[in-house]
Motif scaffolding. Structure first.
Motif, PDB file in Angstrom:
ATOM      1  N   LYS A 151       0.832  -1.198   0.000  1.00 35.83           N
ATOM      2  CA  LYS A 151       0.000   0.000   0.000  1.00 35.83           C
ATOM      3  C   LYS A 151       0.873   1.257   0.000  1.00 35.83           C
ATOM      4  CE  LYS A 151      -2.195  -1.100   3.782  1.00 35.83           C
ATOM      5  NZ  LYS A 151      -3.165  -1.049   4.917  1.00 35.83           N
ATOM      6  N   ALA A 152       0.391   2.270  -0.695  1.00 36.31           N
ATOM      7  CA  ALA A 152       1.065   3.569  -0.679  1.00 36.31           C
ATOM      8  C   ALA A 152       0.873   4.220   0.693  1.00 36.31           C
ATOM      9  CB  ALA A 152       0.503   4.462  -1.777  1.00 36.31           C
ATOM     10  N   GLU A 153       1.942   4.788   1.250  1.00 36.21           N
ATOM     11  CA  GLU A 153       1.861   5.349   2.591  1.00 36.21           C
ATOM     12  C   GLU A 153       0.914   6.540   2.671  1.00 36.21           C
ATOM     13  OE1 GLU A 153       5.664   6.295   4.132  1.00 36.21           O
ATOM     14  OE2 GLU A 153       6.430   4.244   4.032  1.00 36.21           O
ATOM     15  N   ASP A 154       0.900   7.380   1.625  1.00 34.92           N
ATOM     16  CA  ASP A 154       0.099   8.598   1.695  1.00 34.92           C
ATOM     17  C   ASP A 154      -1.392   8.344   1.509  1.00 34.92           C
ATOM     18  OD1 ASP A 154       0.544   7.788  -0.865  1.00 34.92           O
ATOM     19  OD2 ASP A 154       0.874   9.802  -1.700  1.00 34.92           O
ATOM     20  N   SER A 155      -1.741   7.491   0.533  1.00 35.11           N
ATOM     21  CA  SER A 155      -3.156   7.281   0.201  1.00 35.11           C
ATOM     22  C   SER A 155      -3.723   5.964   0.719  1.00 35.11           C
ATOM     23  CB  SER A 155      -3.349   7.342  -1.310  1.00 35.11           C
ATOM     24  OG  SER A 155      -2.653   6.271  -1.940  1.00 35.11           O
ATOM     25  N   GLY A 156      -2.861   5.025   1.052  1.00 37.07           N
ATOM     26  CA  GLY A 156      -3.322   3.710   1.479  1.00 37.07           C
ATOM     27  C   GLY A 156      -3.819   2.844   0.343  1.00 37.07           C
ATOM     28  N   SER A 157      -3.623   3.292  -0.897  1.00 35.79           N
ATOM     29  CA  SER A 157      -4.088   2.548  -2.069  1.00 35.79           C
ATOM     30  C   SER A 157      -3.062   1.503  -2.484  1.00 35.79           C
ATOM     31  CB  SER A 157      -4.355   3.504  -3.234  1.00 35.79           C
ATOM     32  OG  SER A 157      -3.175   4.202  -3.590  1.00 35.79           O
ATOM     33  N   TYR A 158      -3.500   0.567  -3.295  1.00 38.72           N
ATOM     34  CA  TYR A 158      -2.637  -0.506  -3.783  1.00 38.72           C
ATOM     35  C   TYR A 158      -1.488   0.060  -4.622  1.00 38.72           C
ATOM     36  CZ  TYR A 158      -1.023  -3.862  -7.254  1.00 38.72           C
ATOM     37  OH  TYR A 158      -0.229  -4.611  -8.082  1.00 38.72           O
ATOM     38  N   LYS A 159      -0.284  -0.496  -4.451  1.00 36.59           N
ATOM     39  CA  LYS A 159       0.838  -0.071  -5.291  1.00 36.59           C
ATOM     40  C   LYS A 159       1.721  -1.226  -5.772  1.00 36.59           C
ATOM     41  CE  LYS A 159       4.455   0.822  -1.811  1.00 36.59           C
ATOM     42  NZ  LYS A 159       5.428   1.832  -1.333  1.00 36.59           N
ATOM     43  N   GLY A 160       1.474  -2.467  -5.286  1.00 39.14           N
ATOM     44  CA  GLY A 160       2.297  -3.577  -5.736  1.00 39.14           C
ATOM     45  C   GLY A 160       2.109  -4.818  -4.891  1.00 39.14           C
ATOM     46  N   VAL A 161       3.012  -5.813  -5.075  1.00 41.04           N
ATOM     47  CA  VAL A 161       2.908  -7.080  -4.362  1.00 41.04           C
ATOM     48  C   VAL A 161       4.263  -7.485  -3.810  1.00 41.04           C
ATOM     49  CG1 VAL A 161       1.016  -7.845  -5.849  1.00 41.04           C
ATOM     50  CG2 VAL A 161       3.360  -8.503  -6.425  1.00 41.04           C
ATOM     51  N   ARG A 162       4.228  -8.276  -2.759  1.00 37.74           N
ATOM     52  CA  ARG A 162       5.455  -8.892  -2.228  1.00 37.74           C
ATOM     53  C   ARG A 162       5.396 -10.382  -2.531  1.00 37.74           C
ATOM     54  NH1 ARG A 162       7.225  -6.862   3.347  1.00 37.74           N
ATOM     55  NH2 ARG A 162       7.926  -5.218   1.923  1.00 37.74           N
ATOM     56  N   LEU A 163       6.411 -10.882  -3.201  1.00 34.74           N
ATOM     57  CA  LEU A 163       6.455 -12.286  -3.600  1.00 34.74           C
ATOM     58  C   LEU A 163       6.965 -13.156  -2.458  1.00 34.74           C
ATOM     59  CD1 LEU A 163       8.048 -11.870  -7.152  1.00 34.74           C
ATOM     60  CD2 LEU A 163       5.627 -11.816  -6.503  1.00 34.74           C
ATOM     61  N   ALA A 164       6.732 -14.462  -2.576  1.00 36.11           N
ATOM     62  CA  ALA A 164       7.234 -15.402  -1.571  1.00 36.11           C
ATOM     63  C   ALA A 164       8.750 -15.408  -1.535  1.00 36.11           C
ATOM     64  CB  ALA A 164       6.704 -16.802  -1.882  1.00 36.11           C
ATOM     65  N   SER A 165       9.387 -14.983  -2.604  1.00 33.66           N
ATOM     66  CA  SER A 165      10.852 -14.883  -2.635  1.00 33.66           C
ATOM     67  C   SER A 165      11.354 -13.708  -1.829  1.00 33.66           C
ATOM     68  CB  SER A 165      11.318 -14.733  -4.089  1.00 33.66           C
ATOM     69  OG  SER A 165      10.824 -13.522  -4.650  1.00 33.66           O
ATOM     70  N   GLY A 166      10.430 -12.824  -1.387  1.00 28.15           N
ATOM     71  CA  GLY A 166      10.804 -11.655  -0.617  1.00 28.15           C
ATOM     72  C   GLY A 166      10.917 -10.388  -1.445  1.00 28.15           C
TER      73      GLY A 166
END
Length: 553
Positions: free
Chosen positions: A320-335
Motif C-alpha cells: 500500500k502507498a503510505e500517503d493514500s493507502g491505495s494498492y501499489k504492488g505485491v510482495r512475492l514469496a521470494s521476498g
C-alpha cells in the motif's frame, strides 16, 4: 517456503499490470494487455497453468478440489476462500488408475465445448492463440431420460432424414420449422419467400412459439435443451428471468446452424481441444509471452520476449502507498517487492479489507458476469472415468437430460459430455464423462449429481449389456461397464470486484465460453478504457482465416 524453486530476482521491478492466476480470463487479459504494449507480470502460486480452468491428473485434481474446499490457513494478507463444496471422490479401481494416473487430463470446469462459429473460436483466431491448440470434433448429440434411453438430436436436414426415431409427420414439422428459422435469418428474402418471424412472436417465450408451430413435446425438448441450450425448465417460468424469448432462441439456433460445416473435419457443431480445456489458457499465456523477456517455470528459466510469467510463485502480501493507502504492488514469496498500478486476481483470492473495492465502486452493470440467471447460484459438476462407452462405437458425444427427465423436482437441464482416448484426455480404452447443472444451493446440486450418476449407470446397462455379452462370449460379470473413478462437487459462481484491484470470474454454468469471454473483454476495457481488445494485425500468424484453427480428423 523451502519447497519453492530458487528464483533469481525479477527485472524490471515495475510493471503496468500484475496478474495472479492463469485461469482463462486472466490469461486472455494478459495476452490482450501485452498485445497493446503493456508490460505484464503474470504469476501463479500453482505448479500448473489454468487455475479453475485447468486440466489435471487424478492426484492433482483430487488435491485441488480438497484444498479449495477448505479455508486457507496461510499467514498472508492475500488469502484464498473456498469456492468448492460437497466434494465426493470415489475410486473403485485404485491399482489400475494409479498405473495410468498421469495419463489423464481432467477438466475442472467441465463439461465444456466450443461451437465452431462462436466467440471463443473467433477470438482464438484473431489473437493468434489458435496456433497453439488442436481440436477434434464432437461426433453426436443425444437427449436422454431416466429409463436409460437416448434419442439422437436432429440438428440438420440430413440428420432429420436419417433419424429413424422420428415419424414422417414429425420430420415434416421439424423441416418446416428449420426452414422458417433459416428464412428469418437469411439476407436473401426471395430465396425463402420473405419468411420472417413477427416482432410479436420474437418477444414471447420460445416454448410458446414452438407450441404454435405444432411441434410435439419430444421435438420441443430437443430444440430447447439440446440445441438452444436453455438452462431451466421453460414450461414453468412465469415471471422468471429464466425464460428464453423467441429472439434469443432463434439466435442460439443460428449459432448452432452456422457452426455445422464451418470446419471441414468437424462432423457437427461442437469441437473440443486435444489434451483438455486447460490448453486454452495455456494458448493465451503463450500468446502473451511472444513479446516478453523472462519466462520462469519452476527451476527452468528461458528468455522470451514480452510478458513475464512465473509458476509456483505465491504472493504473500499486497503493498500500500503510505500517503493514500491505495494498492501499489505485491510482495512475492521470494521476498522481492514488485510494483504496478493495476492488479488482476484469480477469483479464489480474498483482498484485505482496506484494499477491497469500496461500496461506491461495486460491480458496474456492464460487468455483470455470465447470464443474469447465474448470479447468486452455484454449478454442480461431476467427473467419471469408465472402461466402456455409453454408446457402442461412439467415443465423443453430448447427452442432455431436460428438466424433469430424471425426477419431478429437476428444474435445471443436465449436460453430459463423454470423451475418449483419441482426445488425449485418458488412456486408450477408457472414457471420461463430465456432467453439470446450475443449482440454487449445495443440497440441490448434490441431488442433481447423484440423479445423473444413477442415470448414467442405467445407460451403461441398457446400451452395452447385450453387445458386451456378444463380444466377450457371455461372461457378463467380466465385461459389464463400470465407473472406475468419480468426483462430484459444487462450485460457487463468483463475480469479483473491479477497481485498481480487479478479480476475474469463476467458470460459469454454460456449455461454451461466450458469456465468460464477453465479461472478460468488458473487464479489460474497464482496466484500459482507451485500448483495443486484440487489435487487428496483418501478420500471417494472426490471420482470421478458418485455416488458422487446426482440427484433427
Amino acid at each position: 517456503m523451502s519447497d519453492l524453486p530458487p528464483y533469481p530476482p525479477i527485472e524490471p521491478t515495475t510493471f503496468d499490470l500484475i496478474i495472479i492466476g492463469t485461469g482463462l480470463p486472466e490469461s486472455v487479459i494478459s495476452a490482450a494487455a501485452s498485445a497493446v504494449g503493456k508490460s505484464v507480470l503474470h504469476l501463479d502460486p500453482n505448479p500448473f497453468y489454468g487455475s479453475h480452468f485447468a486440466s489435471l491428473s487424478i492426484p492433482d485434481i483430487t488435491s485441488f478440489l480438497n484444498s479449495h474446499s477448505t479455508v486457507s490457513s496461510d499467514d498472508h494478507d492475500l488469502t484464498t476462500h473456498p469456492l468448492y463444496s460437497e466434494v465426493e471422490i470415489s475410486n473403485s479401481a485404485p491399482e489400475l488408475l494409479n498405473e495410468h494416473s498421469r495419463k489423464f487430463n481432467l477438466d475442472l470446469s467441465g463439461p465444456r465445448v466450443l461451437f465452431c462459429a462462436d466467440q471463443s473460436v473467433d477470438l482464438m483466431l484473431k489473437s493468434g492463440a489458435s496456433q497453439y491448440v488442436e481440436f477434434k470434433s464432437i461426433d453426436a448429440s443425444f437427449v436422454g431420460d431416466g429409463d436409460g434411453k437416448l434419442w439422437s438430436v436432429p440438428d440438420s436436414r440430413a440428420a432429420i432424414f436419417k433419424d429413424k426415431s422420428l415419424g414422417l409427420m414429425e420430420k415434416n414439422q421439424l423441416m418446416r420449422f428449420f426452414k422458417l428459422v433459416q428464412g428469418h435469418l437469411s439476407e436473401n428474402e426471395y430465396e425463402y419467400n420473405n419468411m420472417k418471424i413477427s416482432e410479436e412472436d420474437l418477444e414471447i417465450p420460445f416454448v410458446e412459439f414452438l407450441t404454435t408451430m405444432k411441434l410435439p413435446q419430444k421435438i420441443k425438448s430437443m430444440i430447447l435443451y439440446a440445441i438452444a441450450m436453455a438452462d431451466y425448465d421453460q414450461e414453468n417460468t412465469e415471471g422468471s428471468k429464466d425464460v428464453l424469448k423467441t429472439k434469443d432462441g432463434i439466435n442460439r439456433l443460428a449459432l448452432y446452424n452456422s457452426s455445422v460445416g464451418r470446419f471441414q473435419n468437424a462432423l457437427g457443431a461442437l469441437i473440443y481441444p486435444l489434451y483438455g480445456q486447460g490448453e486454452l489458457p495455456q494458448a493465451f499465456c503463450r500468446r502473451a509471452a511472444v513479446k516478453g523477456c523472462i519466462y520462469c517455470c519452476q527451476l527452468h528459466i528461458m528468455p522470451i520476449v514480452g510478458n513475464n510469467m512465473v509458476l509456483r510463485m505465491p504472493v504473500i502480501s499486497l503493498l500500500k502507498a503510505e500517503d493514500s493507502g491505495s494498492y501499489k504492488g505485491v510482495r512475492l514469496a521470494s521476498g522481492q517487492d514488485i510494483f504496478s498500478n493495476k492488479l488482476v486476481l484469480d477469483p479464489s483470492f480474498t483482498v484485505p479489507g482496506t484494499l477491497a473495492t469500496p461500496p461506491s465502486e461495486q460491480v458496474p452493470e456492464c460487468l455483470r458476469a455470465y447470464n443474469p440467471t447465474d448470479v447468486n447460484r452455484k454449478v454442480s459438476r461431476g467427473i467419471c472415468i469408465t472402461k466402456s462407452s455409453l454408446k457402442p462405437n461412439l467415443s465423443n458425444f453430448m447427452v442432455v437430460y431436460p428438466p424433469k427427465s430424471l425426477f419431478p423436482e429437476q428444474v435445471a437441464a443436465i449436460r453430459v459430455l463423454q470423451l475418449g482416448g483419441n482426445l488425449a484426455v485418458c488412456p486408450s480404452g477408457m472414457f471420461v464423462l463430465y456432467f453439470s447443472a446450475l443449482c440454487a444451493d449445495a443440497d440441490q446440486g448434490k441431488k442433481l449429481l447423484h440423479a445423473t450418476l444413477n442415470a448414467l449407470k442405467k445407460l451403461f446397462d441398457s446400451e452395452n449389456a447385450e453387445s458386451s455379452l456378444t463380444i466377450q462370449g457371455g461372461d457378463a460379470e467380466e465385461v459389464k461397464p463400470t465407473i472406475l473413478w468419480s468426483a462430484l462437487y459444487v462450485q460457487d459462481l463468483v463475480m469479483g470486484q473491479y477497481g485498481s484491484i480487479s478479480s476475474t470470474i469463476m467458470p460459469d454454468g454454460n456449455l461454451n465460453y461466450t458469456d465468460l469471454l464477453d465479461t472478460t473483454e468488458k473487464l479489460f476495457h474497464k482496466i484500459y478504457p482507451n485500448e483495443e481488445f486484440f487489435p487487428e494485425t496483418t501478420s500471417p500468424e494472426n490471420s482470421e482465416d478458418d485455416a488458422g484453427l487446426t482440427l484433427e480428423t
